[in-house]
Write an enzyme that holds these catalytic residues in place. Structure first.
Site, PDB file in Angstrom:
ATOM      1  N   ASN A   1     -27.571  50.400  69.085  1.00 53.99           N
ATOM      2  CA  ASN A   1     -26.273  51.007  68.758  1.00 53.99           C
ATOM      3  C   ASN A   1     -25.865  50.479  67.393  1.00 53.99           C
ATOM      4  OD1 ASN A   1     -26.203  51.970  71.312  1.00 53.99           O
ATOM      5  ND2 ASN A   1     -24.588  50.591  72.025  1.00 53.99           N
ATOM      6  N   GLY A   2     -25.335  51.344  66.564  1.00 54.74           N
ATOM      7  CA  GLY A   2     -24.867  50.882  65.266  1.00 54.74           C
ATOM      8  C   GLY A   2     -25.528  51.668  64.153  1.00 54.74           C
TER       9      GLY A   2
ATOM     10  N   LYS B   1      -2.638  66.396  73.388  1.00 55.88           N
ATOM     11  CA  LYS B   1      -3.260  66.391  74.724  1.00 55.88           C
ATOM     12  C   LYS B   1      -3.787  67.777  75.044  1.00 55.88           C
ATOM     13  CE  LYS B   1      -3.588  63.355  75.305  1.00 55.88           C
ATOM     14  NZ  LYS B   1      -3.859  62.075  74.913  1.00 55.88           N
TER      15      LYS B   1
ATOM     16  N   GLU C   1       2.396  64.193  70.814  1.00 51.08           N
ATOM     17  CA  GLU C   1       1.436  63.747  71.806  1.00 51.08           C
ATOM     18  C   GLU C   1       1.130  64.864  72.803  1.00 51.08           C
ATOM     19  OE1 GLU C   1      -0.698  61.707  72.027  1.00 51.08           O
ATOM     20  OE2 GLU C   1      -1.196  61.490  74.140  1.00 51.08           O
TER      21      GLU C   1
ATOM     22  N   ARG D   1     -18.452  57.100  76.737  1.00 53.52           N
ATOM     23  CA  ARG D   1     -18.523  56.754  75.321  1.00 53.52           C
ATOM     24  C   ARG D   1     -18.974  57.932  74.475  1.00 53.52           C
ATOM     25  NH1 ARG D   1     -18.863  51.027  75.398  1.00 53.52           N
ATOM     26  NH2 ARG D   1     -20.123  50.771  73.549  1.00 53.52           N
TER      27      ARG D   1
ATOM     28  N   CYS E   1     -22.752  54.185  71.092  1.00 49.73           N
ATOM     29  CA  CYS E   1     -23.717  54.700  72.050  1.00 49.73           C
ATOM     30  C   CYS E   1     -23.666  53.748  73.240  1.00 49.73           C
ATOM     31  CB  CYS E   1     -25.115  54.699  71.458  1.00 49.73           C
ATOM     32  SG  CYS E   1     -25.199  55.405  69.810  1.00 49.73           S
TER      33      CYS E   1
ATOM     34  N   TRP F   1     -25.483  58.820  70.469  1.00 50.67           N
ATOM     35  CA  TRP F   1     -24.579  59.744  69.767  1.00 50.67           C
ATOM     36  C   TRP F   1     -25.173  59.867  68.371  1.00 50.67           C
ATOM     37  CZ3 TRP F   1     -20.070  62.260  71.286  1.00 50.67           C
ATOM     38  CH2 TRP F   1     -19.301  62.839  70.267  1.00 50.67           C
TER      39      TRP F   1
ATOM     40  N   HIS G   1      12.175  77.089  58.958  1.00 49.35           N
ATOM     41  CA  HIS G   1      11.672  76.989  57.580  1.00 49.35           C
ATOM     42  C   HIS G   1      10.266  77.569  57.462  1.00 49.35           C
ATOM     43  CE1 HIS G   1      15.187  74.778  56.260  1.00 49.35           C
ATOM     44  NE2 HIS G   1      15.095  74.096  57.385  1.00 49.35           N
TER      45      HIS G   1
ATOM     46  N   LYS H   1     -14.820  58.774  73.423  1.00 47.46           N
ATOM     47  CA  LYS H   1     -13.668  57.956  73.805  1.00 47.46           C
ATOM     48  C   LYS H   1     -13.242  57.022  72.675  1.00 47.46           C
ATOM     49  CE  LYS H   1     -10.475  56.395  76.497  1.00 47.46           C
ATOM     50  NZ  LYS H   1      -9.263  57.217  76.576  1.00 47.46           N
TER      51      LYS H   1
ATOM     52  N   GLU I   1      -6.930  68.819  72.827  1.00 41.30           N
ATOM     53  CA  GLU I   1      -8.223  68.163  73.008  1.00 41.30           C
ATOM     54  C   GLU I   1      -8.917  68.555  74.298  1.00 41.30           C
ATOM     55  OE1 GLU I   1      -8.142  63.854  72.883  1.00 41.30           O
ATOM     56  OE2 GLU I   1      -6.236  63.781  73.913  1.00 41.30           O
TER      57      GLU I   1
HETATM   58  C1  AGP Z   1      -6.367  60.572  72.603  1.00 36.42           C
HETATM   59  O1  AGP Z   1      -6.365  61.360  73.730  1.00 36.42           O
HETATM   60  C2  AGP Z   1      -7.632  60.506  71.882  1.00 36.42           C
HETATM   61  N1  AGP Z   1      -8.697  60.166  72.716  1.00 36.42           N
HETATM   62  C3  AGP Z   1      -7.573  59.797  70.552  1.00 36.42           C
HETATM   63  O2  AGP Z   1      -6.608  60.420  69.773  1.00 36.42           O
HETATM   64  C4  AGP Z   1      -7.304  58.266  70.551  1.00 36.42           C
HETATM   65  O3  AGP Z   1      -5.991  58.010  70.938  1.00 36.42           O
HETATM   66  C5  AGP Z   1      -7.574  57.732  69.134  1.00 36.42           C
HETATM   67  O4  AGP Z   1      -8.899  57.968  68.807  1.00 36.42           O
HETATM   68  C6  AGP Z   1      -7.242  56.268  68.990  1.00 36.42           C
HETATM   69  O5  AGP Z   1      -8.033  55.484  69.836  1.00 36.42           O
HETATM   70  P1  AGP Z   1      -7.686  53.965  70.093  1.00 36.42           P
HETATM   71  O6  AGP Z   1      -6.342  53.943  70.763  1.00 36.42           O
HETATM   72  O7  AGP Z   1      -8.768  53.494  70.997  1.00 36.42           O
HETATM   73  O8  AGP Z   1      -7.659  53.282  68.780  1.00 36.42           O
END
Ligand code: AGP
Length: 631
Positions: free
Chosen positions: A123-124, A507, A503, A50, A25, A97, A526, A626, A510
């Protein structure tokens, strides 16, 4: 993301061992000469990346604490605040959150104690909150929310005997779990107290005003002088002084850190979205990651202390990470195996940590994380370390948990990455991982000095190549505008292009919310080819020369079934690929081993433009935060 000045933090932070598990948070606190509310709200806005689902502030106002909170975006809270005159100069703010109890006005922070004399933000997670709640209930405390946090407010009140610092220390002694806390008390209107354990919290020092925040960008417009709190420390803030205490109540000295990165690094600087800004930064940050590690054409990896003897003794390498960082790890597997001839296993951190992996001192575990705080990745690091593995981490956030707990460390100098969808962090992770692959291979003697110099030369060309791709982004934009309504998109590739496809697919998923899968070209027939029909959208990187013909055949297969194909390929192959694909995005010619660091950019651009076209919240996609600091 906690971004410190790299120079001193490298020395200060390395080697300190801590245990953590964090909920991300956002906290901001202020004491000073100005109205607290605008400082809190502006600070919380800087922490929006965040992720949060409610927000609130508590401010001293006319001798009592006023608490205003609201479900949803900060704008909801701002609307509520318009009609309330809050002139107090001491306050704490929070973006929550939800973990315990749904996101609503009651469960939002700040929480107040039974008498209303104490307000806290947290937070936590407090793991023993049920026992504490039961205890407090026997003492007559009534609970209003479903949160674990509320126990802290009541417990501070229960422990308060005229000294807020002591009350907080006594309270923390009873808490199990993780916390970053801000506490205000009506008895002490000229001060507030904060504390942390396993959740980030920094103190900002101003002139006749002081701050706390979960991350530096929240207060950077006010001060660049920062104190970094360590675990189990409590800080007393008054407008003209800040004192840090340990859990015994003893004063602790702390060096002041000066942050000299630009505040605009964490701002959009005229771009519509952070994601676009961050993609446009790729050439610079890749260069920043590579350049300091190359002197006179040779590698200088000071923070990687593995000797040639160590490398010779490595029987197997594990690469462990999550999401985008995991995908960077898959690319690294190809690079390390090809160059250093050491077997590499790549693992998703949440799987690795629970599968009792066969790890010993004969292994090297490479940990990759942008934030350095991803809980599964951190726990995987500890698991590998416990079993004797050597650790080498690739981390972006300086001073983060993973960085602190790693014996060998390469920072990616990507700067703050705010958009949830990781872009520049991936390219820089690849750059750092290539350096590692070169280093391992050279130390092991599997590549010559001439090979190494040639590879370094190629690596140095990546920033300019990415720039060329970005300069021609309209091609991708046009394709995205035509196909943003796709229901499903496949990314097809072979070898490193398969790793890269993973990747590209993530992208798109998400931020566009379009179903997408990455497939190895050779695996298509297959089963998955059954899904290809008229109009199915396929993105194909073709950067691996020795697999080129096979991949062209794969494109023919899907085209024969009606697929629409966008190919990404080096200039030298464009004419050939144009014969089979609908659209070809050229990238500069590059050694195939390094191609993913360039070929990923059109994929990132494609995801971005599709998301924009669909009107999605590009930087803050639904359901995502994030940093994933819970399981
Ligand atoms: C990627 O676009 C995502 N936000 C997510 O997969 C991210 O890469 C993953 O959560 C790992 O995060 P980190 O690199 O901060 O450990």
């Amino acid at each position: 993301m906690i971004f410190f000045q790299p120079r001193f933090v490298l020395e200060e932070m390395n080697g300190k061992k801590i245990e953590r598990s964090i909920i991300m948070c956002g906290i901001v606190g202020y004491i000073g000469k100005n109205k607290a509310v605008p400082v809190l709200i502006e600070g919380l806005k800087k922490l929006e990346y965040r992720g949060y689902d409610s927000a609130g502030v508590a401010v001293f106002n006319g001798g009592k604490i006023e608490v205003i909170k609201s479900k949803g975006r900060l704008s909801n809270l701002e609307e509520k605040l318009i009609s309330i005159e809050l002139s107090g100069a001491v306050g704490i703010g929070h973006t929550r959150w939800a973990t315990h109890g749904e996101p609503n006005d009651i469960n939002s922070h700040p929480h107040i104690s039974h008498s209303g004399n104490i307000a806290i933000v947290h937070n936590g997670i407090i793991e023993n909150y049920i026992q504490l709640k039961e205890f407090l209930q026997t003492k007559g405390y009534e609970f209003k929310s479903e949160t674990d946090t509320e126990v802290i407010a009541h417990l501070v009140e229960y422990n308060y005997k005229g000294n807020l610092v002591k009350a907080v220390i006594n309270t923390l002694n009873d808490l199990e779990g993780s916390y970053a806390l801000g506490v205000i008390c009506t008895d002490c209107p000229e001060q507030f107290v904060a504390a942390r354990k396993d959740s980030p919290l920094i103190v900002g020092l101003g002139e006749n005003e002081n701050y706390i925040a979960s991350d530096i960008p929240a207060i950077l417009e006010h001060t660049r002088e920062i104190l970094i709190l360590e675990d189990k420390e409590v800080v007393l803030l008054q407008k003209d002084s800040v004192y840090i205490y340990d859990m015994l109540g003893q004063r602790v000295d702390r060096e002041v850190f000066h942050v000299d990165w630009d505040a605009t690094a964490a701002e959009k600087s005229g771009y519509e979205h952070f994601m676009m800004k961050e993609m446009c930064e790729e050439p610079k940050v890749i260069k920043d990651t590579i350049s300091p590690r190359i002197k006179d054409g040779m590698l200088v990896l000071d923070s990687v202390k593995l000797t040639a003897e160590d490398v010779a003794g490595i029987e197997k390498i594990y690469i462990v990470a999550c999401g985008t960082a995991y995908h960077a790890g898959v690319v690294a597997k190809y690079a390390i195996e090809r160059l250093a001839r050491i077997p590499v296993e790549v693992d998703v951190a949440s799987e690795f940590r629970y599968r009792d992996p066969i790890v010993s001192e004969k292994n090297l575990t490479i940990i990759i994380s942008q934030s350095g705080e991803t809980l599964d990745t951190l726990m995987a690091l500890r698991e590998a370390k416990k079993k004797g593995s050597k650790i080498l981490s690739i981390v972006n956030v300086v001073g983060s948990s993973i960085a602190r707990e790693s014996q060998n460390l390469l920072y990616t100098w990507a700067g703050p990455e705010i958009a949830v969808a990781s872009t520049k962090a991936y390219n820089t992770q690849l750059a750092a991982l290539y350096l590692v692959a070169f280093d391992l291979a050279y130390k092991k003697g599997t590549i010559s000095e001439t090979d190494l110099k040639r590879l370094i030369n190629e690596l140095n060309s990546i920033p300019d190549s990415v720039k060329q791709v970005l300069d021609a982004k309209e091609e991708v934009q046009r394709f995205a505008a035509e196909h943003y309504n796709a229901k499903s998109v496949f990314f097809l590739g072979r070898g490193l292009d398969y790793a890269l496809s993973m990747e590209g697919s993530l992208k798109l998923k998400e931020i566009s919310y379009i179903h997408s899968e990455a497939y190895a070209g050779g695996e298509l027939k297959h089963g998955t080819i059954a899904l290809i029909e008229q109009g199915t959208l396929i993105i194909c990187p073709l950067t691996q020369d020795f697999l080129f013909d096979k991949m062209v055949s794969n494109i023919r297969e899907v085209k024969a079934r009606g697929a629409v194909v966008m190919a990404i390929t080096p200039k030298k192959h464009v004419t050939e690929v144009q014969k089979v694909a609908d659209v070809v995005v050229p990238i500069p010619d590059i050694d195939p081993l390094l191609a993913p660091a360039v070929a990923v950019t059109p994929m990132q651009l494609f995801a971005y433009y599709v998301s924009v076209q669909k009107g999605n919240d590009v930087d803050k996609p639904r359901n995502l935060a994030k940093s994933v600091t819970v399981e």
